[in-house]
Design an enzyme around this catalytic site. Structure first.
Site, PDB file in Angstrom:
ATOM      1  N   HIS A  68       0.837  -1.198   0.000  1.00 44.73           N
ATOM      2  CA  HIS A  68       0.000   0.000   0.000  1.00 44.73           C
ATOM      3  C   HIS A  68       0.872   1.248   0.000  1.00 44.73           C
ATOM      4  O   HIS A  68       1.905   1.332   0.671  1.00 44.73           O
ATOM      5  CB  HIS A  68      -1.014  -0.005   1.142  1.00 44.73           C
ATOM      6  CG  HIS A  68      -0.468   0.067   2.534  1.00 44.73           C
ATOM      7  ND1 HIS A  68      -0.193   1.259   3.162  1.00 44.73           N
ATOM      8  CD2 HIS A  68      -0.191  -0.904   3.447  1.00 44.73           C
ATOM      9  CE1 HIS A  68       0.229   1.022   4.393  1.00 44.73           C
ATOM     10  NE2 HIS A  68       0.252  -0.291   4.584  1.00 44.73           N
ATOM     11  N   ASP A 182       5.672   1.905   7.018  1.00 48.30           N
ATOM     12  CA  ASP A 182       4.414   1.193   6.794  1.00 48.30           C
ATOM     13  C   ASP A 182       3.623   2.037   5.792  1.00 48.30           C
ATOM     14  O   ASP A 182       2.943   2.981   6.182  1.00 48.30           O
ATOM     15  CB  ASP A 182       3.663   1.051   8.121  1.00 48.30           C
ATOM     16  CG  ASP A 182       2.311   0.374   7.985  1.00 48.30           C
ATOM     17  OD1 ASP A 182       2.008  -0.145   6.888  1.00 48.30           O
ATOM     18  OD2 ASP A 182       1.550   0.378   8.976  1.00 48.30           O
ATOM     19  N   GLU A 212      -5.038   2.013   2.315  1.00 49.20           N
ATOM     20  CA  GLU A 212      -5.073   0.841   3.195  1.00 49.20           C
ATOM     21  C   GLU A 212      -5.300   1.242   4.642  1.00 49.20           C
ATOM     22  O   GLU A 212      -6.012   0.560   5.387  1.00 49.20           O
ATOM     23  CB  GLU A 212      -3.766   0.047   3.059  1.00 49.20           C
ATOM     24  CG  GLU A 212      -3.750  -1.289   3.789  1.00 49.20           C
ATOM     25  CD  GLU A 212      -3.167  -1.252   5.194  1.00 49.20           C
ATOM     26  OE1 GLU A 212      -3.130  -2.299   5.860  1.00 49.20           O
ATOM     27  OE2 GLU A 212      -2.742  -0.157   5.653  1.00 49.20           O
ATOM     28  N   HIS A 320       3.274   3.624  12.667  1.00 45.09           N
ATOM     29  CA  HIS A 320       2.192   4.541  13.034  1.00 45.09           C
ATOM     30  C   HIS A 320       2.658   5.556  14.072  1.00 45.09           C
ATOM     31  O   HIS A 320       1.898   5.983  14.940  1.00 45.09           O
ATOM     32  CB  HIS A 320       0.964   3.774  13.532  1.00 45.09           C
ATOM     33  CG  HIS A 320       0.250   3.032  12.449  1.00 45.09           C
ATOM     34  ND1 HIS A 320      -1.113   2.868  12.442  1.00 45.09           N
ATOM     35  CD2 HIS A 320       0.697   2.408  11.336  1.00 45.09           C
ATOM     36  CE1 HIS A 320      -1.465   2.171  11.363  1.00 45.09           C
ATOM     37  NE2 HIS A 320      -0.366   1.883  10.679  1.00 45.09           N
TER      38      HIS A 320
END
Length: 353
Positions: A68, A182, A212, A320
């Site tokens: 993603h 990520d 995503e 995150h």
């Protein structure tokens, strides 16, 4: 050590690309593969990359690679009278991880920098000190003194925001430090794998899927558009070695790729998973198997469209958050494993899944 791959990771990490605004990442991927891939996009900004060498392969199976393109970020909700900004998260954030961090806002006039601010401790009551931090108690300060000054910078509700971080590579430790691993580290692995498997007898398709982090929206559309026999999802998976008890560490940085067996989104296809594990063992590629109580990937979408799916994760410390770490050794292992799987698969093997 491949300096092209290092530069690719640096560029993708630095790219501005929160969920819904993946344009810069898409442009980088298209430029990176223009010499050997045909590219197409859909209205969600999914990018489909098809190596031109596929046209000369009469047989073989079709293998889709997914990563993603979006990162967790924010969106400006409102401009306040004192010039600060209310904002909302795009994706799963713990607000503690962004307080005090510099951010970059994409405005109609270009980029504006700011700081995520909480009420200073000097002005907090004892009750406020005990209260958990939430997004309602945070603002972005862009260094202005009133709403008019902020508007003059071009800031408006709906503007996208990401952490203002520049990626760096420490050659001595073999470690990247930056934002958005990520899943930009997965995007880099996908692009690298596509380039290195052009002579495979199988057809390989690359999908850089959008959104995503806000609900697998890009992969939901992509799964309806591609026709693949199997799918390999690359992920910048959360590393657990800096806080988990030793017996439960399953995604340690510098210990090999992660092969996800279970999470909230998918029970990984057991026969395809076993095939991937055998490939890793036969090629001497270090790996870790992860069984997770939470989390999810695009694999949770693809496998429901009759496409056996595995997840190859590159452990990422502090996913995150505004900044994190990942290892070039794990990145190289992910590319090598994907290549080994692609080169070992054939129609008979896929039929046995």
């Amino acid at each position: 050590m491949n300096h092209d791959c290092i530069e690719r990771v640096l560029a993708l990490s630095n790219a501005f690309g929160p969920s819904g605004m993946e344009d810069e990442v898409v442009a980088l991927a298209k430029a990176d593969t223009a010499d050997f891939c045909d590219a197409a996009e859909d209205t969600l900004r999914n990018l489909y990359l098809r190596p031109r060498s596929n046209a000369s392969k009469p047989g073989g199976c079709t293998i889709a690679l997914d990563a993603h393109s979006d990162e967790v970020g924010f969106m400006v909700q409102a401009l306040l009278e004192n010039g600060t900004l209310r904002f909302l998260p795009l994706g799963g954030w713990n607000p503690v991880n962004i307080v005090g961090a510099p951010v970059k806002i994409q405005t109609r006039n270009g980029f504006v920098t700011g700081i995520v601010a909480a009420k200073p401790v000097h002005f907090m009551s004892e009750e406020e000190k005990r209260r958990p931090i939430d997004f309602d108690s945070l603002v972005i300060d862009v260094g202005t003194s009133d709403k008019a000054q902020t508007r003059a910078l071009g800031v408006r509700p709906g503007d996208f925001v990401v952490p203002a971080v520049s990626c760096a590579f420490d050659e001595n430790r073999g470690v990247f430090m930056g934002k958005a691993f990520d899943c930009r580290i997965g995007c880099a692995a996908l692009l690298d794998t596509l380039r290195q498997t052009q002579t495979s007898p199988n057809h390989v398709i690359g999908v850089l899927s959008a959104q995503e982090e806000v609900g697998d929206r890009g992969s939901t559309l992509a799964a309806k558009k591609i026709q693949a026999d199997v799918v390999i999802c690359f992920e910048g998976c959360p590393a657990d070695d800096s806080f988990e008890s030793p017996d439960l560490i399953q995604s340690a940085m510098n210990k090999g790729v992660m092969l996800r067996a279970f999470d909230r989104s998918m029970i990984t296809h057991p026969r395809f998973q076993r095939f991937a594990l055998r490939c890793a063992e036969e090629h001497g590629i270090p790996y870790q198997v992860a069984v997770r109580k939470g989390g999810g990937t695009n694999g949770g979408i693809y496998h429901t469209y009759d496409m056996p799916t595995i997840v190859i994760g590159i452990p990422t410390r502090f996913a995150h958050s505004s900044v994190g770490f990942c290892s070039i050794k794990d990145y190289e292992g992910a590319v090598e494993l994907a290549k080994a799987i692609i080169e070992s698969l054939d129609k008979e093997t896929v039929a046995s899944f």
